[in-house]
Design a protein around this motif. Structure first.
Motif, short mmCIF file in Angstrom:
data_model
loop_
_atom_site.label_atom_id
_atom_site.label_comp_id
_atom_site.label_asym_id
_atom_site.label_seq_id
_atom_site.Cartn_x
_atom_site.Cartn_y
_atom_site.Cartn_z
N SER A 102 0.93 -1.20 0.02
CA SER A 102 -0.18 0.18 -0.04
C SER A 102 0.79 1.26 0.02
N ALA A 103 2.15 1.04 0.38
CA ALA A 103 3.14 2.34 0.35
C ALA A 103 3.24 2.80 -1.26
N ARG A 104 3.04 1.76 -2.18
CA ARG A 104 3.06 2.21 -3.57
C ARG A 104 1.73 2.45 -4.08
N ARG B 100 -1.41 3.29 -2.48
CA ARG B 100 -2.30 4.11 -1.89
C ARG B 100 -1.35 5.48 -1.59
N HIS B 101 0.02 5.20 -1.48
CA HIS B 101 0.51 6.40 -0.68
C HIS B 101 1.57 6.91 -1.82
N ASN B 102 1.68 6.51 -3.11
CA ASN B 102 2.43 6.92 -4.20
C ASN B 102 4.03 7.05 -3.67
N PHE B 103 4.55 6.30 -3.07
CA PHE B 103 5.93 6.25 -2.66
C PHE B 103 6.74 5.04 -3.61
N ARG C 148 -1.70 -1.21 8.44
CA ARG C 148 -2.77 -0.29 8.32
C ARG C 148 -2.51 0.76 9.49
N PRO D 212 1.09 3.76 6.97
CA PRO D 212 0.89 5.05 6.23
C PRO D 212 1.82 6.19 6.67
N ALA E 197 5.28 5.69 4.99
CA ALA E 197 5.18 6.02 3.44
C ALA E 197 5.21 7.42 3.44
N ARG E 198 4.64 8.27 4.08
CA ARG E 198 4.26 9.55 4.12
C ARG E 198 5.60 10.33 4.09
N LYS F 58 8.21 9.63 1.58
CA LYS F 58 7.67 10.42 0.37
C LYS F 58 8.26 11.84 0.54
#
Length: 306
Positions: free
Chosen positions: A180-182, A184-187, A236, A240, A243-244, A247
């Motif tokens: 989900s780091a990819r 959902r969070h665009n990293f 979960r 997040p 990842a934020r 990025k």
């Protein structure tokens, strides 16, 4: 706090550094272990997977990608003993009391977040462990540098083993529990990482790295008896924030997209997708990486045409 599955890379690193390949297969099936209690009595322990599922032969890469508990436990039972895993963790900078028991595979011994992050950084740093330090230099009021500090470095893992572990942890990020780091969070920087969750949703972890930065997040309540709540696992609750941060850090520092350097001792080999052995013409194939000397030598016996 207990790290849960964040500790598994130490288990797999021990196996990889002892010559096992990332395509080594173990059964993802239940097993019964005996556990020694503090009062000297023994009891049965039946570890289970997070989602309760089982399957057949599973590679080490797949085991860590999906964070399969039963495969991690079998690594300790069948490939490398708990004491070797303990020694590996200590070599990689873990200073807390790691108990050399079968449950070591599931991260039951308490650790410090800073030490785990530092240990993970050794995977991307070609097996070199750099001791954390907070002051890089001291200047006087005129801007003259009085003292400069550098990290103490030590080789704790073979360069090839570090790269294989990095590759396995990249699988976690690209196709596994860290995905989900990819999406959902665009990293999208090349990265490796691992989720961690402890019993009763008490601790949620995510620790990961790129070629430039290693970072980790732990979420929990000071009172370990207070849970985060059902479903608040590492992917979960902790991922997040990680990842934020990653990025934002890479964007702010304008760090380029950089691949991990592959050592000369690592080879790309085509293998049978099913048996993980040398393929025959009829075999479905995939490309896997191996340390020289650990590549498969046996030929697949499933897809023979005669």
């Amino acid at each position: 706090r207990q790290p849960g599955s964040v500790f598994k890379p130490f288990v797999y690193a021990t196996a990889i550094d002892n010559g096992y390949s990332v395509s080594k297969q173990l059964l993802n099936q239940p097993l019964v272990l005996r556990v020694l209690n503090s009062d000297g009595s023994w009891e049965k322990w039946m570890p289970r997977n997070y989602d309760g599922t089982t399957s057949g032969l599973t590679t080490l890469r797949e085991g860590i990608r999906k964070s399969i508990n039963l495969v991690a436990v079998r690594v300790v039972k069948e490939l490398v003993p708990a004491l070797e895993v303990k020694n590996m963790a200590e070599r990689m900078g873990i200073t807390t009391d790691i108990r050399a028991v079968d449950a070591i595979a599931l991260g039951t011994s308490e650790v410090y977040l800073l030490e785990v992050v530092n240990a993970y950084s050794a995977f991307s740093n070609k097996g070199l462990l750099s001791q954390p330090y907070g002051i890089t230099r001291v200047d006087d009021r005129y801007g003259n540098t009085i003292k400069t500090y550098f990290p103490a470095r030590e080789e704790v893992l073979r360069e090839e083993s570090a790269y294989l572990m990095t590759s396995m942890l990249q699988s976690v990020m690209d196709k596994g529990t860290g995905g989900s780091a990819r999406w959902r969070h665009n990293f999208y920087h090349p990265a490796g990482g691992k989720t961690g969750t402890t019993q009763n949703w008490t601790d949620a972890w995510f620790v990961g790295f790129t070629p430039q930065i290693a970072a980790g997040c732990w979420f929990g309540v000071d009172n370990f008896k207070v849970p985060l709540g059902p479903g608040q696992d590492g992917s979960r609750a902790a991922l997040p924030a990680w990842a934020r941060f990653m990025k934002a850090a890479h964007d702010t520092l304008e760090l380029p997209i950089e691949k991990f350097n592959k050592p000369t001792g690592i080879k790309d080999i085509e293998i049978c997708t099913v048996t993980k052995k040398m393929p025959l013409p009829a075999c479905p194939v995939e490309t896997e990486i191996f340390k020289k000397g650990t590549e498969p030598t046996q030929i697949c016996k499933v897809h023979r045409t005669e």
